[in-house]
Structures are given as structure tokens and as C-alpha cells.
Write a protein that holds these residues in place. Structure first.
Motif, mmCIF file in Angstrom:
data_model
loop_
_atom_site.group_PDB
_atom_site.id
_atom_site.type_symbol
_atom_site.label_atom_id
_atom_site.label_comp_id
_atom_site.label_asym_id
_atom_site.label_seq_id
_atom_site.Cartn_x
_atom_site.Cartn_y
_atom_site.Cartn_z
ATOM 1 N N PRO A 166 0.823 -1.211 0.000
ATOM 2 C CA PRO A 166 0.000 0.000 0.000
ATOM 3 C C PRO A 166 0.858 1.263 0.000
ATOM 4 N N SER A 167 0.391 2.272 -0.711
ATOM 5 C CA SER A 167 1.008 3.596 -0.688
ATOM 6 C C SER A 167 0.263 4.451 0.322
ATOM 7 N N VAL A 168 0.997 5.228 1.109
ATOM 8 C CA VAL A 168 0.363 6.059 2.139
ATOM 9 C C VAL A 168 0.042 7.461 1.630
ATOM 10 N N PRO A 198 -4.960 6.155 0.450
ATOM 11 C CA PRO A 198 -4.371 6.670 1.691
ATOM 12 C C PRO A 198 -5.480 6.997 2.693
ATOM 13 N N LEU A 199 -5.233 6.677 3.941
ATOM 14 C CA LEU A 199 -6.212 6.946 4.987
ATOM 15 C C LEU A 199 -5.825 8.125 5.854
ATOM 16 N N VAL A 203 -0.997 6.365 6.784
ATOM 17 C CA VAL A 203 -1.607 5.039 6.727
ATOM 18 C C VAL A 203 -2.222 4.859 5.337
ATOM 19 N N GLY A 204 -2.013 3.689 4.754
ATOM 20 C CA GLY A 204 -2.587 3.385 3.454
ATOM 21 C C GLY A 204 -3.137 1.974 3.424
ATOM 22 N N LEU A 244 3.305 5.118 11.373
ATOM 23 C CA LEU A 244 2.871 5.964 12.486
ATOM 24 C C LEU A 244 4.026 6.362 13.386
ATOM 25 N N ILE A 245 5.028 5.516 13.477
ATOM 26 C CA ILE A 245 6.174 5.775 14.342
ATOM 27 C C ILE A 245 7.390 5.987 13.458
#
Length: 767
Positions: A166-168, A198-199, A203-204, A244-245
């Protein structure tokens, strides 16, 4: 809209070789003739394919899509030094560089090629699943044993299928449709779709779904059914990536696939057309579920990776054993004057958990290293039953009045109302653990040395119960209790797998290397029926040494490549399948073999519009000592012995001596927004054998054959692509395997045949 790079992608093949398409999905700028750099993860770090001292090939996403690749057989033919025997979906035996233990597709031993789907190892003790190929970033093939980094079953090499992550930060999607008609058979279709979203907050998510039907082309004369080997498959994949980190990359994925198959891909050459006689309506239903969690943490000195995988499969099979097995019961059928129609039901359920943790050092250091630990636990449960309708009522009284076998059993042969020949319930558990590492030290600007080592330990436990008249006849079970038998077995083993490589970087355009490496495959236990028939209780792991010299070169400022390798493989304690006259099979160590071969490849972008590629693979694979059917037989294992299966000097089963290929890819602009492409592929596969040559009177040759594929495509800048294609253009009837019809004679009267000529159209849209 996506934009083309204007550079020709390439994949490094040993042989056979195929052209890699010159265009991406849109119109191409032809001003740059440099072959595009290909990045692979063969050494579990990202490296330029031409700069890594490993014989490895890669097919990227554009190449797979341009060729219409959707299944194992599609991409297997595109990979070098790669051969296979196939009985249909999920019934494939893989071989790299001639390392083949036979073409027995119904009684498989563990694979000789390690197969990974992303970080999920698929080379367990059941057949390797034929996963649908869509939304795949790359397929990699590592040739030669990869025991240090990839462990058991990588004796011939390792196959890696890497999906798109997935791409973010980018939304995209793809829709792919194709329809085809097969000569002598039914139509086929495939519908594939994927989307990336992307979310937010780094995040993706990426999702893909597919549904396809591969029309049958083999007729069943007994059931009066045409095109009796159709396959319907559907499934999908859901992946999530989170950043996220800081310096931590989290990837999660879930894959589901269900395949329903009627019949098999085999026919009887003695019959007219492509048909066979099978009185049982064979069917198989294969369901696969894969789950993976991979964490990548970027440390100051290395990358830390944790890969946790769960793999579950459910296989429900109904096979025809009418003529194949249980030959000791033939007198029973004759005594009852009934037709011996023997359906065989087999249900398999397996769960595999694996965990790998590894540290991979930074790139810009004099010493590059990889350290890791691995653990896996596989649980397999299967039950099988062979029941013949009305057998007790018809055969039982006939034999009871005549005496003979019936006198062994209280109350008649099969007991009252019992048509059971044989049933078994098996629980198997395999545990593996390993510590592995590789280190590459740059001696100077030109010389480097790699040392690798893997310590492994495995334990196999089996618990089996069985019953039926077959147990009584072979003295495997209690005649007073319906032939009931129970047995428990345990096998364990450990060892070390080394690797040594010396590489010489003469220039940026030339790399030479010498490799000495070892591979292995785990052993196991035989069934109680096989043991009472004379087979050993267990069989040991087998292993081989690989001696290889390779070279990788680039010419004309990167516009051409010329690569090659020579290799010698020394294989010991070969795990193979033996056959008893009662129709039962067993696994045993068959002795020694050796393989010698040479691989050459060439790819050349000869102009802005034309790219040519050709290659050759020549190999000689043969046994180095006699192999007998019954290892406990009193007679010596000689060419005069009835127990002889293969003799010293016999060619290994299913291995062609010669593979040739040539291809051309021509792209021409039609307008500022439209390109026209022609892709031609030609391949020759040399002859091989379905049994060892010493059984000449019963050996069936799998003759040589050619494949010619042709594709015409229009590529539109806005993301559309339309294709007309023909596969197997001259309708050659190539054989990729054979099947037993008579277990006593071990005579292969059925051949597994490739799909006849298929003409189709495709439409793809990127958004």
C-alpha cells in the motif's frame, strides 16, 4: 495519470529467455535505450540485480501484466532453468537446474524449491498452492541451493512472489478484463481489480479482488462429459501499511483464495481427441488463507525485520483409483463379477505458523552481514476413504463360499453391509527452528568474500489410525477388528548448511563469482501400510552441494546484457517415491545423483523500437547409483532385478536436456498519444522421461515441444490498453507430466497436457 519512464525494463534470465516488454501502460518516449535497473531482494536486502553475486531472475509488474500472467504455469515458463510437472492447479512439482525427484503428483514429498509469498513460506509438506498472480510487484527466482537464508526445500532454488504494498500518499486503481476461447475446449474469462487509498496520518490500504474461469479442454468418455477440466477461482487480498512511528514500517495483509477443479489435466494418447476414460467424477476444492504481519525498524546500524505468518489450507479431493491403486483387491472384484470402480476421497486440513526475525546491516560498510532466527510449526490432518458401492453384498458372499481371503475375517469379507476397502486418519506435526547468517567482506575494491551458515533442527510426529480389508490383506491391522491399526512415529534431525562465495568486480559492467553452497530437505515417516509391505519406517533428509561459476556483464553503455553460469550439483540420499505391487506407495532415500549444466543469456535493445532476447540452457542430470522399489527386498538391486526402479546413469525424471528460446518486442508510436506493440515469444522444451530409463519397456517419453505466443497491443496515454493475443499459436500438444494407470506395471498411460491454442482479447484501465 501515470507517466512512463521511457526506459526499457529488463529481467535477467539464465534460460529459457523471453523478451521483456519495451513499454509501460502508456505511450513511451523512445529516446533512452538504457536498460532499467532492476532491484531484487535475493539476499534479503535490496540490491541491483546485476551487482549481486547470485544467479537470480526477476519479472516486474509491467512484464507480468503485458504477458497476461495470472497463474503458476504462466510465469513458470518465463523463468530460466525452471521446469515443472503439472497435474492441474495446486498439483505442481517444481524443479530448478534439473533437481527433480520424479513426476508423481498424487504422493508428493516436500518441494525442492522454496516458495515465498511475500514473507510467508509455502513449502510445507503438502502441494504448493497455485496462487493467482495479480497486483504483484515482482517475481524472483534464485537458482541453486539457498540453504543458509531460505532453509529447507531450497535445494534447487527459491521462488519469491512479492505483492504491491500500500502507498500512504497516492490513490490509484486498476481494472483488468480478459476473455479467451480454447481450441477443442470451452471459453475462459478473468476479472481483476485493485485500488489503493491513503487513509491519512501515514496510513494506506490496498485491496484487490479477482474471479476467473479457465475453460476445460479434456473430455471424459466414461461420464460422457466434454471439457471436463475446468477451473473456477476467486479471491482477494487486503493489505494495510502504517508509518505511524518514525523509522518503523508496519505491514499487515490477508489473502483468501478458493479454487474448484473438475477432473485433471490428463488425457490418454491412445484415444482420439483429447480425452480419457474415468468412471469417477473427480473434483477438488482448494481453499487458502494467508495472514502476515511484517515490522521493519530502521536502526542506526541495521534494519530489524520481524515477519509473522499464519497459513491455512483446506483441500477436499475426490480421485479415481479404479485402475491406479489397491491392485491386491483385483481378485475380489473378479470373484464378484462387478466392475472395479474405486472412488478415493481425501480431505486435508493444515495450519502453518512461522516466525522469522533478522538483522540486516547498513549498505555502505566494508562488512555487510545478515543475522536471523527462524521457527515454524505445521499441523496437518487428513482423512481418506476408499469405498466401493455394493462390494460387500456382491464380492463378500462369492469369496465366503469359495474360501480364501474371506476365511481370515469373521462374518465374511467386509462384515455386514461394509463396503470399506481402506480408511485412514492422520495427524502430522512438523517443527523447525534455525539460526542463520551471512557476511560479505570487501577485501579491496575488486574482491569480496561471502560466508554463510545455517544451523537447523526439525522434529516430525505422526499419529495414524486406519482400518479396512486392505489392512487385513497386507497384515497391517487386526483382522478381528475390521483391520484396525494404530501407530505413532517420531523423527528428528539437525545439521549445518554452509555457503561460500568469492566475487570479482572487474568493472561496473562485469562481475564474476564462484559459489559453493549446500541445500537440504526434511525427512519424515511412512504409513503403517507401507511399513508392513516392506518400506522403512522413516526416511532421512536429503541434501546436495552446488559448485557454480557465474558472470554478469553489460555492453553498449547498458544497452545490452550477456550473462552466464556453469554448475555442478552433487545430490545425496534423494527422497523419492517407491511403489509396491499392491498399489501402495512409500517414501524412501533413493541414493545419489549429479547434475551438470550451463546457462547463457543475452538481451539487446537494438533500436528505439526493437528489443531482442535469446538464450540456451543445457543440462545433464542422472542417477549415480541404483534405486530399487523395495529397499528390504532379498534380491540385489541390479539391472536384472524386478525391484529396480532406476539404474546408475539413468536421467532424472521430468528433466529436459535442452531449452531454447527467442523473442522480439517491437513498439512503434502511432500518434502522440498512442503506441502499437507486437510481442512474439518462441520456446523449445526438450524431451524428458516419465520414469527412469532402465525401465525402457515401460518408460514413456515426454516428447519435446514448442510454444509460440503472439500479442498485439494498443497503449493509450490516458491509461487504457487493449490487447489481442494467441497462446500456443500452432496448437502443440506438449506434455508436462504423466499419471499411473496401472500401479503394478507402473505404466504411464495418461499424459498431462498443456492448454491448446487460445485466442483472446484483453482490456486494462489504470486510474
Amino acid at each position: 495519470m501515470r507517466h512512463s519512464t521511457g526506459r526499457f525494463p529488463h529481467a535477467l534470465f539464465s534460460i529459457p529467455l523471453f523478451v521483456i516488454e519495451a513499454a509501460t501502460a502508456q505511450a513511451v518516449d523512445h529516446s533512452d535505450l538504457i536498460l532499467e535497473e532492476v532491484i531484487v531482494t535475493a539476499t534479503k536486502r535490496s540490491e541491483n540485480l546485476q551487482a549481486v553475486a547470485v544467479s537470480v531472475s526477476a519479472l516486474n509488474e509491467e512484464e507480468l501484466e503485458r504477458r497476461g500472467v495470472m497463474s503458476f504455469e504462466d510465469y513458470a515458463r518465463l523463468l530460466p532453468s525452471f521446469s515443472f510437472s503439472s497435474g492441474g492447479p495446486n498439483k505442481n512439482k517444481l524443479a530448478v537446474r534439473g533437481i527433480s525427484d520424479g513426476i508423481d503428483l498424487d504422493h508428493q514429498v516436500q518441494s525442492l524449491v522454496a516458495v515465498y509469498f511475500d514473507e510467508v513460506p509455502l513449502s510445507n509438506s503438502v502441494a504448493i498452492p497455485d496462487l493467482h498472480v495479480f497486483d504483484v510487484e515482482r517475481v524472483e527466482l534464485l537458482r541453486g541451493p539457498q540453504g543458509t537464508l531460505y532453509g529447507a526445500s531450497s535445494m534447487g532454488g527459491a521462488l519469491k512472489i512479492l505483492t504491491k504494498k500500500p502507498s500512504v500518499d497516492e490513490s490509484e486503481g486498476k481494472l483488468d478484463l480478459s476473455f479467451a476461447n480454447t481450441s477443442h475446449g470451452a471459453g475462459s474469462y478473468a476479472i481483476n481489480g485493485s485500488i489503493n487509498m491513503p487513509l491519512g496520518n501515514d496510513v494506506g490500504v490496498r485491496a484487490s479482488v479477482f474471479s476467473k474461469e479457465e475453460g476445460g479442454y479434456i473430455d471424459n468418455a466414461a461420464l460422457n462429459k466434454d471439457d471436463w477440466n475446468d477451473v473456477i477461482t476467486h479471491g482477494g487480498r487486503l493489505a494495510l501499511r502504517a508509518l505511524l512511528i518514525e523509522r518503523l514500517d508496519i505491514n499487515m495483509s490477508a489473502i483468501y483464495q478458493d479454487a474448484n477443479v473438475d477432473g485433471r489435466n490428463s488425457y490418454e494418447p491412445a484415444r482420439s481427441g483429447i480425452s480419457f476414460y474415468g468412471p469417477v467424477a473427480e473434483h477438488q476444492d482448494d481453499t487458502i488463507k494467508l495472514y502476515n504481519l511484517t515490522l521493519n525498524a530502521e536502526l542506526d546500524f541495521a534494519r530489524l525485520t520481524s515477519a509473522t505468518s499464519w497459513y491455512r489450507g483446506d483441500n477436499d479431493y475426490l480421485f479415481d483409483f479404479s485402475a491406479t491403486g489397491f491392485k491386491t483387491l483385483e481378485p475380489l472384484f473378479l470373484a464378484g463379477s462387478i466392475e472395479a470402480v474405486v472412488p478415493h476421497r481425501l480431505d486435508q486440513h493444515y495450519k502453518v505458523f512461522s516466525q522469522e526475525i533478522r538483522l540486516v546491516s547498513a549498505e555502505d560498510t566494508t562488512l555487510k552481514w545478515t543475522l536471523g532466527v527462524y521457527y515454524s510449526k505445521e499441523k496437518l490432518h487428513y482423512d481418506q476413504a476408499v469405498v466401493v458401492d455394493q462390494l460387500a453384498n456382491v464380492v463378500g458372499p462369492a469369496l465366503q463360499s469359495a474360501g480364501g481371503v474371506a476365511s481370515l475375517l469373521p462374518g465374511g469379507l467386509f462384515y455386514i453391509g461394509d463396503d470399506l476397502i481402506f480408511t485412514a486418519d492422520v495427524n502430522n506435526e512438523v517443527k523447525q527452528q534455525a539460526i542463520f547468517g551471512e557476511a560479505t567482506y570487501a577485501i579491496d575494491d575488486m574482491w569480496s568474500m561471502t560466508l554463510g551458515l545455517r544451523w537447523f533442527d526439525f522434529e516430525i510426529k505422526d499419529y495414524r489410525t486406519s482400518e479396512g480389508v486392505q489392512n487385513v490383506i497386507t497384515n497391517a491391522g487386526d483382522p478381528l477388528n475390521k483391520g484396525f491399526a494404530e501407530n505413532t512415529d517420531r523423527t528428528d534431525e539437525n545439521g549445518l548448511m554452509p555457503k561460500y562465495t568469492l566475487e570479482y568486480q572487474y568493472s561496473e559492467e562485469m562481475l564474476a563469482f564462484v559459489t559453493l553452497s549446500k541445500g537440504y530437505r526434511v525427512g519424515g515417516n511412512n504409513s503403517s501400510l507401507a511399513i508392513t509391505s516392506g518400506a522403512p519406517a522413516s526416511f532421512e533428509s536429503d541434501s546436495l552441494w552446488n559448485y557454480e561459476i557465474g558472470i554478469k556483464t553489460q555492453w553498449f553503455d547498458g544497452g545490452a546484457i550477456l550473462n552466464g553460469a556453469v554448475y555442478y550439483l552433487d545430490w545425496d540420499d534423494i527422497i523419492s517415491v517407491g511403489n509396491f505391487d499392491n498399489g501402495f506407495r512409500f517414501r524412501t532415500n533413493a541414493g545419489k545423483a549429479r547434475v551438470m549444466g550451463i546457462e547463457l543469456e543475452a538481451a539487446w535493445q537494438s533500436s528505439k523500437n526493437l528489443w531482442l532476447q535469446a538464450g540456451i540452457n543445457i543440462q545433464d542430470a542422472e542417477l549415480r547409483e541404483n534405486f530399487c522399489t523395495n529397499p528390504l527386498a532379498d534380491t540385489e538391486c541390479t539391472t536384472a532385478s524386478d525391484d529396480l526402479v532406476g539404474a546408475d546413469g539413468d536421467r532424472l525424471i521430468g528433466v529436459p536436456k535442452l531449452k531454447l528460446s527467442a523473442s522480439a518486442d517491437y513498439v512503434r508510436p502511432v500518434s502522440d498519444y498512442l503506441d502499437f506493440m507486437v510481442l512474439l515469444e518462441v520456446m523449445h522444451i526438450g524431451k524428458s522421461y516419465s520414469v527412469y530409463e532402465s525401465r525402457a519397456k515401460k518408460a514413456h517419453e515426454l516428447g519435446d515441444y514448442e510454444l509460440v505466443n503472439l500479442r498485439f497491443s494498443l497503449l493509450y496515454e490516458q491509461g487504457w490498453e487493449a490487447t489481442v493475443f494467441v497462446k500456443n499459436m500452432f496448437d502443440f500438444r506438449g506434455n508436462v507430466g504423466a499419471q499411473f494407470v496401472d500401479a503394478v506395471s507402473r505404466d504411464f498411460k495418461r499424459k498431462n497436457v498443456i492448454r491448446p491454442r487460445s485466442l483472446g482479447v484483453g482490456l486494462r484501465y489504470l486510474f
